[in-house]
Design a protein around this motif. Structure first.
Motif, PDB file in Angstrom:
ATOM      1  N   LYS A 137     -32.554  32.077  22.767  1.00 19.34           N
ATOM      2  CA  LYS A 137     -33.509  31.735  21.706  1.00 19.34           C
ATOM      3  C   LYS A 137     -33.347  30.286  21.233  1.00 19.34           C
ATOM      4  CE  LYS A 137     -35.473  33.303  17.330  1.00 19.34           C
ATOM      5  NZ  LYS A 137     -35.630  31.930  16.826  1.00 19.34           N
ATOM      6  N   VAL A 138     -32.108  29.807  21.226  1.00 21.70           N
ATOM      7  CA  VAL A 138     -31.859  28.405  20.833  1.00 21.70           C
ATOM      8  C   VAL A 138     -32.601  27.469  21.791  1.00 21.70           C
ATOM      9  CG1 VAL A 138     -30.088  26.619  20.568  1.00 21.70           C
ATOM     10  CG2 VAL A 138     -29.615  28.950  19.805  1.00 21.70           C
ATOM     11  N   ASP A 139     -32.510  27.793  23.099  1.00 24.23           N
ATOM     12  CA  ASP A 139     -33.222  26.992  24.105  1.00 24.23           C
ATOM     13  C   ASP A 139     -34.732  27.103  23.936  1.00 24.23           C
ATOM     14  OD1 ASP A 139     -31.624  25.429  25.881  1.00 24.23           O
ATOM     15  OD2 ASP A 139     -30.789  27.252  26.737  1.00 24.23           O
ATOM     16  N   PHE A 140     -35.218  28.323  23.699  1.00 22.21           N
ATOM     17  CA  PHE A 140     -36.663  28.520  23.527  1.00 22.21           C
ATOM     18  C   PHE A 140     -37.187  27.737  22.321  1.00 22.21           C
ATOM     19  CE2 PHE A 140     -36.254  32.746  25.902  1.00 22.21           C
ATOM     20  CZ  PHE A 140     -36.888  32.254  27.028  1.00 22.21           C
ATOM     21  N   ASP A 141     -36.415  27.747  21.233  1.00 22.15           N
ATOM     22  CA  ASP A 141     -36.827  27.010  20.028  1.00 22.15           C
ATOM     23  C   ASP A 141     -36.906  25.510  20.305  1.00 22.15           C
ATOM     24  OD1 ASP A 141     -37.016  29.355  18.635  1.00 22.15           O
ATOM     25  OD2 ASP A 141     -35.101  29.148  17.576  1.00 22.15           O
ATOM     26  N   TRP A 191     -42.207  16.782  27.518  1.00 22.80           N
ATOM     27  CA  TRP A 191     -42.744  17.999  28.125  1.00 22.80           C
ATOM     28  C   TRP A 191     -41.796  18.548  29.189  1.00 22.80           C
ATOM     29  CZ3 TRP A 191     -44.538  19.051  33.134  1.00 22.80           C
ATOM     30  CH2 TRP A 191     -45.205  20.275  33.256  1.00 22.80           C
ATOM     31  N   CYS A 192     -41.248  17.651  30.035  1.00 21.22           N
ATOM     32  CA  CYS A 192     -40.284  18.078  31.061  1.00 21.22           C
ATOM     33  C   CYS A 192     -39.046  18.681  30.416  1.00 21.22           C
ATOM     34  CB  CYS A 192     -39.877  16.883  31.932  1.00 21.22           C
ATOM     35  SG  CYS A 192     -40.856  16.704  33.424  1.00 21.22           S
ATOM     36  N   LEU A 193     -38.632  18.097  29.297  1.00 20.40           N
ATOM     37  CA  LEU A 193     -37.450  18.603  28.580  1.00 20.40           C
ATOM     38  C   LEU A 193     -37.725  20.008  28.044  1.00 20.40           C
ATOM     39  CD1 LEU A 193     -34.631  17.673  27.927  1.00 20.40           C
ATOM     40  CD2 LEU A 193     -35.497  16.452  25.949  1.00 20.40           C
ATOM     41  N   GLY A 194     -38.943  20.234  27.577  1.00 20.74           N
ATOM     42  CA  GLY A 194     -39.335  21.572  27.139  1.00 20.74           C
ATOM     43  C   GLY A 194     -39.233  22.577  28.277  1.00 20.74           C
ATOM     44  N   ASN A 195     -39.679  22.162  29.462  1.00 22.95           N
ATOM     45  CA  ASN A 195     -39.589  23.033  30.637  1.00 22.95           C
ATOM     46  C   ASN A 195     -38.147  23.287  31.046  1.00 22.95           C
ATOM     47  OD1 ASN A 195     -42.252  23.856  31.907  1.00 22.95           O
ATOM     48  ND2 ASN A 195     -42.627  21.725  31.447  1.00 22.95           N
ATOM     49  N   ALA A 196     -37.315  22.260  30.929  1.00 20.51           N
ATOM     50  CA  ALA A 196     -35.904  22.403  31.295  1.00 20.51           C
ATOM     51  C   ALA A 196     -35.214  23.424  30.384  1.00 20.51           C
ATOM     52  CB  ALA A 196     -35.198  21.050  31.213  1.00 20.51           C
TER      53      ALA A 196
END
Length: 206
Positions: free
Chosen positions: A99-103, A79-84
């Motif tokens: 977009k790459v980060d958002f995906d 979850w933290c990685l998703g936020n990062a």
């Protein structure tokens, strides 16, 4: 009061970062410690200018990925990685690169939610992740990302030039952007408290 509280937070997470670094030297395979370290870096990143913030976020991503190498199903690290990745994307003006980060963020949020299905925060993060690319476009169209990271006095002038409807919309966007970072902070505070660090200062009365 707010500035005092902000300063306390910086000191708290800086202390937490140093503690995590010292713990890592003794035991590099402690996934909880790596997650706390990543969380502290992510929290501290919001007090930096944009280039330093991005650098700190990338460092946080590295620590969180290391935590997952030790414990692949660790949902709070996912979850933290998703936020990062979400935070890094918002600071990246190029839409395709962001977009790459958002995906990636959406994938991590989904894995976190699968790991802890009852966690409402994980579910909420997944919902926000779906709207993130559109939000990113709006933020960068009006230069909000630079303002959010404190890029100088011209920010208020720019805001004044926009209509009241747009201003309300921008306030909402700030709230969402702030929520992403704040959510990381909440998890990090809890994690650090479990590590027997001094308790964080109480929030100001509302």
């Amino acid at each position: 009061m707010d500035m005092e509280n902000e300063f306390d937070r910086i000191l708290f997470f800086e202390h937490a970062r140093k503690t995590a670094e010292a713990t890592y030297a003794k035991n590099p395979l402690d996934a909880d410690n790596l997650t706390r370290w990543g969380g502290a870096l992510l929290e501290l990143s919001q007090f930096q200018n944009v280039p330093d913030s991005k650098k700190m976020i990338l460092d946080a991503i590295s620590k969180l990925e290391e935590a997952l190498e030790v414990s692949p199903s660790k949902h709070d690290a996912l979850w933290c990685l998703g936020n990062a990745h979400t935070s890094h994307a918002f600071l990246t003006p190029d839409q395709d690169v962001a977009k790459v980060d958002f995906d990636k963020a959406a994938q991590y949020f989904e894995q976190a939610a699968e790991g802890d299905p009852q966690n409402e925060l994980y579910k909420k993060s997944l919902e926000v992740a779906a709207k993130a690319p559109e939000l990113h476009l709006e933020i960068h169209k009006h230069g909000f990302a630079q303002q959010a990271m404190g890029s100088g006095p011209s920010a208020s002038t720019t805001t004044k030039q926009q209509g009241s409807k747009k201003k309300k919309s921008s306030d909402l966007k700030y709230d969402i952007f702030g929520w992403i970072i704040l959510a990381v902070g909440i998890v990090a505070w809890v994690g650090f408290a479990k590590s027997h660090l001094p308790p964080p200062p109480p929030p100001p009365p509302r």
